[in-house]
Design an enzyme around this catalytic site. Structure first.
Site, mmCIF file in Angstrom:
data_model
loop_
_atom_site.group_PDB
_atom_site.id
_atom_site.type_symbol
_atom_site.label_atom_id
_atom_site.label_comp_id
_atom_site.label_asym_id
_atom_site.label_seq_id
_atom_site.Cartn_x
_atom_site.Cartn_y
_atom_site.Cartn_z
ATOM 1 C CB CYS A 194 -6.974 -6.224 -5.336
ATOM 2 S SG CYS A 194 -8.281 -5.462 -6.514
ATOM 3 C CG HIS A 195 -4.857 -11.323 -5.646
ATOM 4 N ND1 HIS A 195 -5.576 -11.168 -7.413
ATOM 5 C CD2 HIS A 195 -3.858 -11.773 -6.567
ATOM 6 C CE1 HIS A 195 -5.225 -11.544 -8.328
ATOM 7 N NE2 HIS A 195 -3.258 -12.092 -8.110
ATOM 8 C CG ASN A 209 -12.320 -2.778 -7.889
ATOM 9 O OD1 ASN A 209 -12.742 -2.631 -9.089
ATOM 10 N ND2 ASN A 209 -10.437 -2.913 -8.336
ATOM 11 C CD GLU A 244 -1.214 -13.521 -10.343
ATOM 12 O OE1 GLU A 244 -0.611 -12.984 -9.484
ATOM 13 O OE2 GLU A 244 -2.554 -13.600 -10.543
ATOM 14 C CE1 TYR A 285 -3.906 -2.231 0.764
ATOM 15 C CE2 TYR A 285 -2.343 -3.616 2.140
ATOM 16 C CZ TYR A 285 -3.392 -3.550 1.183
ATOM 17 O OH TYR A 285 -4.288 -4.566 1.299
#
Length: 104
Positions: A58-59, A45, A85, A23
């Site tokens: 967003c993860h 979102n 991922e 962040y």
DNA sequence: TATTTGACCAAGA
DNA sequence: ATCTTGGCCAAAT
């Protein structure tokens, strides 16, 4: 000029697969210190969850200390996506977090 | 318009 | 190592 939240989403989309960002990094890239506002933007979102296909990943955004922080769909879901991922998560923290940290 | 809240961060006890 | 405090900014109420 897009709103703050839009810029946040745009940066998230920029993060490649197998990488994570924080962040703080996002806020910094936006020349701002609104770390908290970043999270709020992502929370609002609600992205499409269709068979793992997401509009905005967003993860891939975690806290500065490597913890997952939070996730609108549940931290468990976030971990699953990251693992998929290639970003391993251990006890709520990202493994080799500093190595996988993406810089803009 | 003012107050509260939040997926935070860093530093101190 | 955990808990608290203060600070920061944007969006929601």
């Amino acid at each position: 000029m897009a709103s703050f939240s839009s810029r946040v989403l745009a940066l998230c989309a920029r993060v490649p697969s197998g990488r994570v960002t924080t962040y703080g990094a996002i806020a910094s890239a936006l020349k701002s210190k609104a770390f908290r506002a970043v999270g709020q933007a992502l929370n609002s979102n609600t992205y499409d969850f269709v068979s793992g296909d997401c509009t905005v990943p967003c993860h891939r955004v975690v806290c500065s200390d490597g913890s997952l922080g939070g996730f609108a769909y549940g931290v468990k879901r976030k971990i699953a996506l990251l693992e998929k991922e290639g970003v391993h998560v251990r006890n709520g923290k990202v493994v080799d977090f500093h190595k996988k940290l993406y810089r803009f």
